[in-house]
Design a protein around this motif. Structure first.
Motif, PDB file in Angstrom:
ATOM      1  N   ARG A   1      21.358  -9.474  21.804  1.00 58.60           N
ATOM      2  CA  ARG A   1      22.601  -9.979  21.329  1.00 58.60           C
ATOM      3  C   ARG A   1      22.411 -11.340  20.617  1.00 58.60           C
ATOM      4  O   ARG A   1      23.273 -12.129  20.126  1.00 58.60           O
ATOM      5  CB  ARG A   1      23.666 -10.297  22.431  1.00 58.60           C
ATOM      6  CG  ARG A   1      23.988  -9.198  23.175  1.00 58.60           C
ATOM      7  CD  ARG A   1      25.235  -8.528  22.326  1.00 58.60           C
ATOM      8  NE  ARG A   1      25.473  -7.276  23.004  1.00 58.60           N
ATOM      9  CZ  ARG A   1      26.719  -7.083  23.631  1.00 58.60           C
ATOM     10  NH1 ARG A   1      27.698  -7.929  23.730  1.00 58.60           N
ATOM     11  NH2 ARG A   1      27.051  -5.736  24.030  1.00 58.60           N
TER      12      ARG A   1
ATOM     13  N   VAL B   1      20.595 -14.137  21.569  1.00 59.26           N
ATOM     14  CA  VAL B   1      20.509 -15.132  22.176  1.00 59.26           C
ATOM     15  C   VAL B   1      19.597 -15.283  23.323  1.00 59.26           C
ATOM     16  O   VAL B   1      20.049 -15.394  24.619  1.00 59.26           O
ATOM     17  CB  VAL B   1      22.260 -15.499  23.007  1.00 59.26           C
ATOM     18  CG1 VAL B   1      23.007 -16.101  21.907  1.00 59.26           C
ATOM     19  CG2 VAL B   1      22.562 -14.587  23.626  1.00 59.26           C
TER      20      VAL B   1
ATOM     21  N   ASP C   1      29.065 -22.094  24.260  1.00 57.46           N
ATOM     22  CA  ASP C   1      29.687 -22.540  22.744  1.00 57.46           C
ATOM     23  C   ASP C   1      30.153 -21.111  22.328  1.00 57.46           C
ATOM     24  O   ASP C   1      29.828 -20.014  22.611  1.00 57.46           O
ATOM     25  CB  ASP C   1      28.629 -23.160  22.065  1.00 57.46           C
ATOM     26  CG  ASP C   1      27.579 -22.311  21.732  1.00 57.46           C
ATOM     27  OD1 ASP C   1      27.344 -21.209  21.931  1.00 57.46           O
ATOM     28  OD2 ASP C   1      26.573 -23.139  21.115  1.00 57.46           O
ATOM     29  N   ASP C   2      30.753 -21.224  20.885  1.00 58.77           N
ATOM     30  CA  ASP C   2      31.366 -20.055  20.239  1.00 58.77           C
ATOM     31  C   ASP C   2      29.979 -19.123  19.919  1.00 58.77           C
ATOM     32  O   ASP C   2      30.348 -17.876  20.173  1.00 58.77           O
ATOM     33  CB  ASP C   2      31.924 -20.323  18.799  1.00 58.77           C
ATOM     34  CG  ASP C   2      32.402 -19.318  18.122  1.00 58.77           C
ATOM     35  OD1 ASP C   2      33.321 -18.793  18.710  1.00 58.77           O
ATOM     36  OD2 ASP C   2      32.056 -18.815  16.952  1.00 58.77           O
ATOM     37  N   ARG C   3      28.888 -19.347  19.567  1.00 56.92           N
ATOM     38  CA  ARG C   3      27.656 -18.477  19.235  1.00 56.92           C
ATOM     39  C   ARG C   3      27.495 -17.549  20.800  1.00 56.92           C
ATOM     40  O   ARG C   3      27.495 -16.391  20.559  1.00 56.92           O
ATOM     41  CB  ARG C   3      26.443 -19.397  18.920  1.00 56.92           C
ATOM     42  CG  ARG C   3      25.284 -18.287  18.876  1.00 56.92           C
ATOM     43  CD  ARG C   3      24.088 -18.922  18.669  1.00 56.92           C
ATOM     44  NE  ARG C   3      22.852 -18.407  18.550  1.00 56.92           N
ATOM     45  CZ  ARG C   3      21.651 -18.675  18.552  1.00 56.92           C
ATOM     46  NH1 ARG C   3      21.546 -20.121  18.545  1.00 56.92           N
ATOM     47  NH2 ARG C   3      20.666 -18.017  18.230  1.00 56.92           N
ATOM     48  N   VAL C   4      27.428 -18.248  21.876  1.00 60.39           N
ATOM     49  CA  VAL C   4      27.138 -17.574  23.045  1.00 60.39           C
ATOM     50  C   VAL C   4      28.306 -16.648  23.433  1.00 60.39           C
ATOM     51  O   VAL C   4      28.156 -15.480  23.759  1.00 60.39           O
ATOM     52  CB  VAL C   4      26.908 -18.489  24.168  1.00 60.39           C
ATOM     53  CG1 VAL C   4      26.623 -18.051  25.405  1.00 60.39           C
ATOM     54  CG2 VAL C   4      25.270 -19.211  23.592  1.00 60.39           C
TER      55      VAL C   4
ATOM     56  N   ARG D   1      30.371 -15.261  21.539  1.00 63.91           N
ATOM     57  CA  ARG D   1      30.609 -14.095  20.830  1.00 63.91           C
ATOM     58  C   ARG D   1      29.444 -12.913  20.974  1.00 63.91           C
ATOM     59  O   ARG D   1      29.939 -11.935  20.812  1.00 63.91           O
ATOM     60  CB  ARG D   1      30.706 -14.645  19.288  1.00 63.91           C
ATOM     61  CG  ARG D   1      31.805 -15.183  18.617  1.00 63.91           C
ATOM     62  CD  ARG D   1      31.309 -15.766  17.327  1.00 63.91           C
ATOM     63  NE  ARG D   1      31.513 -14.693  16.228  1.00 63.91           N
ATOM     64  CZ  ARG D   1      32.387 -14.107  15.799  1.00 63.91           C
ATOM     65  NH1 ARG D   1      33.735 -14.349  16.198  1.00 63.91           N
ATOM     66  NH2 ARG D   1      32.341 -13.071  15.022  1.00 63.91           N
ATOM     67  N   ALA D   2      28.467 -13.637  21.284  1.00 61.28           N
ATOM     68  CA  ALA D   2      27.258 -12.511  22.116  1.00 61.28           C
ATOM     69  C   ALA D   2      27.759 -11.869  22.842  1.00 61.28           C
ATOM     70  O   ALA D   2      27.770 -10.714  23.302  1.00 61.28           O
ATOM     71  CB  ALA D   2      26.022 -13.507  22.039  1.00 61.28           C
TER      72      ALA D   2
ATOM     73  N   ALA E   1      27.215 -13.254  15.703  1.00 64.87           N
ATOM     74  CA  ALA E   1      27.614 -14.879  15.291  1.00 64.87           C
ATOM     75  C   ALA E   1      28.080 -14.979  13.778  1.00 64.87           C
ATOM     76  O   ALA E   1      27.561 -14.229  12.857  1.00 64.87           O
ATOM     77  CB  ALA E   1      26.310 -15.798  15.504  1.00 64.87           C
TER      78      ALA E   1
END
Length: 336
Positions: A233, A235, A323-326, A328-329, A335
């Motif tokens: 993903r 991350v 945060d948003d990146r994590v 979404r993953a 991202a």
């Protein structure tokens, strides 16, 4: 040495206490001990409880052909363990008269600043598996109600159990020992889900009692599939460690046997994200399958709760929000 009613009574009625230390191998980030090795402490406490009753795992297998298997392990971590910590492990029997398995509550205590804290609570079910690899041995009458010819029945099977499938030759030794790529069985298991799948050949070191995949093997598999999922993903553990000094933390894990997986079978592990809770933790389901006679056989299931901690020095850490990146993953979206 013989199995006596007094020994079995001690096993199912008398609590035991033992002091244990986590193994050095489990210290992956700074001096913190990961969830797998915390579960190993629980396992060792249970094994010591059997020894204290005069019914150690070696004795049970060599004399009576009974393999001791942890078959349901449900553990919550309340306080982190570090290198060199000493745990006081208390094992309390919870076996009921009409149960065909042995049940225990295990609590691990650790000292902090002169005070003893409850660090871990765990519920454990143990199966005594009658060995079928070697010649049959006599099962003592005192233990016969706990003996089983196959481990399973600790949870409901998933929807894919029993489905007809066609395997692909993607885990031959010449091609590596596992795949996350194009595979018809993985495609079926992952269809329509926010999930990650891994096909992997069960090796000898993950097995015990000659051929059987052990609870410790499943714990290692859960740890491995989380690592692969996060990398898939975008991350990965190393990525977030380098970028933010974030480390994964696991407050809760569970593995339940539904059947048995055997050495050199291909194990299909499916990691399905179920819920992100207040951007602080996420829960995921882990399901394990093998293929026999062209049909999927689910051998285990479980859940894990994951979060992240950030550390500012080498001794302390605090939970950090996603945060948003994590997020979404975890939700299956790349991202932006």
């Amino acid at each position: 040495m013989t199995v006596t009613a007094e020994a079995v009574k001690a096993l199912v009625q008398t609590e035991s206490t033992v002091r244990l230390r986590p193994r050095y191998e489990g210290s992956n980030i700074n001096t913190w001990i990961g969830f797998k090795h915390v579960n190993y402490l629980v396992e060792e406490a249970v094994l010591e409880h059997f020894r204290a009753a005069g019914l150690g795992s070696r004795f049970l297998f060599e004399q009576h052909g009974l393999g001791l298997d942890l078959a349901d392990l449900d553990t919550r971590i309340l306080h982190a363990f570090h290198q060199d910590d000493e745990a006081r492990a208390v094992v309390v029997p919870r076996t009921k008269d009409d149960d065909g398995h042995l049940s225990f509550a295990v609590t691990l205590f650790v000292e902090r600043d002169g005070k003893e804290l409850k660090a871990v609570t765990s519920k454990v079910k143990v199966a005594l598996r009658v060995d079928s690899y070697l010649a049959a041995a006599e099962v003592p009458a005192e233990l016969s109600r706990f003996a089983t010819t196959g481990i399973g029945g600790f949870a409901e099977f998933g929807e894919h159990h029993g489905a007809e499938v066609t395997e692909a030759a993607t885990t031959a030794l010449s091609a590596g020992r596992g795949t996350t790529g194009d595979d018809p069985v993985l495609a079926r298991l992952l269809a329509g889900r926010n999930a990650f799948g891994w096909k992997w050949r069960i090796p000898y070191p993950y097995c015990h009692f000659n051929e059987r995949f052990a609870m410790s093997g499943y714990l290692r598999q859960v740890e491995e599939v989380v690592d692969l999922f996060l990398a898939d993903r975008g991350v990965s553990i190393k990525t977030l460690l380098d970028d933010r000094k974030w480390i994964p933390v696991v407050p809760h894990s569970r593995v339940q046997f539904l059947g048995e997986a055997l050495m050199e079978e291909d194990l299909y592990t499916v990691f399905t994200v179920e819920e992100v809770f207040k951007d602080l933790t996420y829960t995921a389901r882990t399901d394990f399958y093998v293929v026999r006679d062209g049909r999927l056989v689910q051998t285990a299931t479980g859940r894990i709760t994951h979060g992240y901690a950030v550390f500012g020095d080498r001794t302390d850490w605090s939970l950090v929000g996603f945060d948003d990146r994590v997020v979404r993953a975890f939700s299956g979206h790349p991202a932006a």
